[in-house]
Write a protein that holds these residues in place. Structure first.
Motif, mmCIF file in Angstrom:
data_model
loop_
_atom_site.group_PDB
_atom_site.id
_atom_site.type_symbol
_atom_site.label_atom_id
_atom_site.label_comp_id
_atom_site.label_asym_id
_atom_site.label_seq_id
_atom_site.Cartn_x
_atom_site.Cartn_y
_atom_site.Cartn_z
ATOM 1 N N UNK A 1 -6.743 -10.923 -15.092
ATOM 2 C CA UNK A 1 -7.328 -9.886 -14.258
ATOM 3 C C UNK A 1 -7.684 -10.473 -12.900
ATOM 4 N N UNK A 2 -7.529 -9.665 -11.871
ATOM 5 C CA UNK A 2 -7.901 -10.080 -10.519
ATOM 6 C C UNK A 2 -8.330 -8.859 -9.729
ATOM 7 N N UNK B 1 -6.892 -4.198 -7.431
ATOM 8 C CA UNK B 1 -6.895 -4.939 -8.687
ATOM 9 C C UNK B 1 -5.480 -5.234 -9.157
ATOM 10 N N UNK B 2 -5.378 -6.317 -9.928
ATOM 11 C CA UNK B 2 -4.128 -6.724 -10.567
ATOM 12 C C UNK B 2 -4.387 -6.989 -12.039
ATOM 13 N N UNK B 3 -3.383 -6.666 -12.855
ATOM 14 C CA UNK B 3 -3.378 -7.077 -14.262
ATOM 15 C C UNK B 3 -1.914 -7.303 -14.654
ATOM 16 N N UNK C 1 -0.430 -5.406 -6.479
ATOM 17 C CA UNK C 1 -1.456 -4.373 -6.421
ATOM 18 C C UNK C 1 -1.174 -3.283 -7.454
ATOM 19 N N UNK C 2 -2.069 -3.155 -8.430
ATOM 20 C CA UNK C 2 -1.937 -2.120 -9.459
ATOM 21 C C UNK C 2 -2.721 -0.855 -9.099
ATOM 22 N N UNK C 3 -3.809 -1.030 -8.354
ATOM 23 C CA UNK C 3 -4.650 0.107 -8.010
ATOM 24 C C UNK C 3 -5.460 -0.230 -6.768
ATOM 25 N N UNK C 4 -5.717 0.778 -5.956
ATOM 26 C CA UNK C 4 -6.611 0.667 -4.802
ATOM 27 C C UNK C 4 -7.593 1.821 -4.871
ATOM 28 N N UNK C 5 -8.853 1.523 -4.735
ATOM 29 C CA UNK C 5 -9.874 2.566 -4.766
ATOM 30 C C UNK C 5 -11.048 2.180 -3.888
ATOM 31 N N UNK C 6 -11.779 3.167 -3.419
ATOM 32 C CA UNK C 6 -12.903 2.839 -2.547
ATOM 33 C C UNK C 6 -13.870 3.987 -2.365
#
Length: 298
Positions: free
Chosen positions: A212-213, A237-239, A102-107
């Motif tokens: 990218x995911x 997201x993942x990178x 997990x690179x980032x979490x947003x919502x």
């Protein structure tokens, strides 16, 4: 809830999947090129008429206003820190990625005066191949997405199960349904490291990224004794680790900001439709009650 074991979203991708992605790359549509040429002509005209400095200042000012509008509208319903923590730790879908990926979490989150049962039918048929995305469809079509919104609930569009693909673009870009529980959540996922769950689908990444995911998860939480809905739409997201900060910034600006802008409109429209249905349902319930009381009195 459909069992997640009915679909495996973690089958490693092969060179054939990368070739399929390359073949399915979207092209820039003629109307976009026309606008680019038109804007360039306007800038050139201003440069000749007013000089280079006023022209540059004007372009920068217009660009800043556009970015502020996109950011302001898109971030108006950003989830607070406590909710982001729940997205990372407890909400359905938080475990689709392994924690180290997990690179980032947003919502974003919204509160609507309707039951989850009023909202879910619109969410279930959100798809390019179904009811569209309830957002700015003319803007989406301008940029080449064959999205046409339909604001009616259609029984033939209500089926959602693991392995289905939520298409965002006619070339196959989208996310695959990992798990679903009607009136509670729909969880979706796309990852260039793994095969899409549909043959026509592609696990998308920008051309300028090596991988990218992302997940896009939709959570419906009942409020007000079941007559309200707290709607959470969040992504993770993942990178690759060696992705540069400049590339991440470009991803956020080119895809993240417009996506938030469209997402806000999508949620607001679904909520408006669901609230109207809730009002009608409640009115019918009152009329049924009044009719039963009159029958008793008679």
């Amino acid at each position: 809830s459909y069992p997640m074991s009915t679909v495996n979203p973690y089958i490693p991708a092969t060179p054939l999947d990368e070739a399929h992605l390359k073949n399915q790359r979207a092209r820039v549509w003629p109307q976009v090129w026309f606008c680019v040429i038109l804007v360039a002509a306007i800038i050139a005209f201003c440069w000749v008429q007013f000089g280079w400095l006023p022209t540059v200042i004007g372009c920068v000012a217009i660009a800043l206003v556009g970015i502020v509008v996109l950011l302001g509208y898109g971030m108006a319903h950003s989830s607070p820190k406590e909710e982001i923590r729940a997205c990372e730790e407890t909400l359905p879908g938080h475990d689709i990625f392994s924690p180290e990926d997990i690179r980032i979490t947003g919502g974003q989150s919204f509160d609507f005066d309707c039951a989850p049962e009023d909202f879910y039918p619109y969410l279930a048929q959100m798809n390019l191949t179904k009811a569209g995305f309830y957002s700015f469809q003319h803007l989406e079509r301008f940029f080449g997405f064959h999205i046409c919104n339909d604001y009616t609930i259609r029984p033939e569009w209500q089926s959602v199960k693991p392995g289905d693909w939520m298409y965002y673009h006619q070339n196959g870009m989208g996310t695959g349904v990992v798990d679903v529980k009607p009136n509670e959540y729909i969880l979706t996922y796309s990852d260039t490291r793994f095969k899409p769950t549909q043959d026509l689908a592609v696990a998308w990444r920008p051309k300028w990224m090596k991988g990218f995911a992302w997940t896009w998860n939709f959570i419906l939480q009942p409020t007000n004794n079941g007559e309200g809905t707290h709607f959470v739409s969040y992504l993770q997201a993942w990178w690759p680790e060696n992705t540069s900060k400049a590339t991440i910034a470009r991803l956020a600006l080119q895809w993240g900001v417009p996506s938030n802008f469209m997402m806000h409109r999508m949620a607001a429209k679904m909520g408006k439709l669901a609230c109207k249905d809730a009002q009608l349902r409640r009115a019918n319930k009152i009329l049924e009650y009044q009719s039963s009381q009159m029958d008793r009195a008679a």
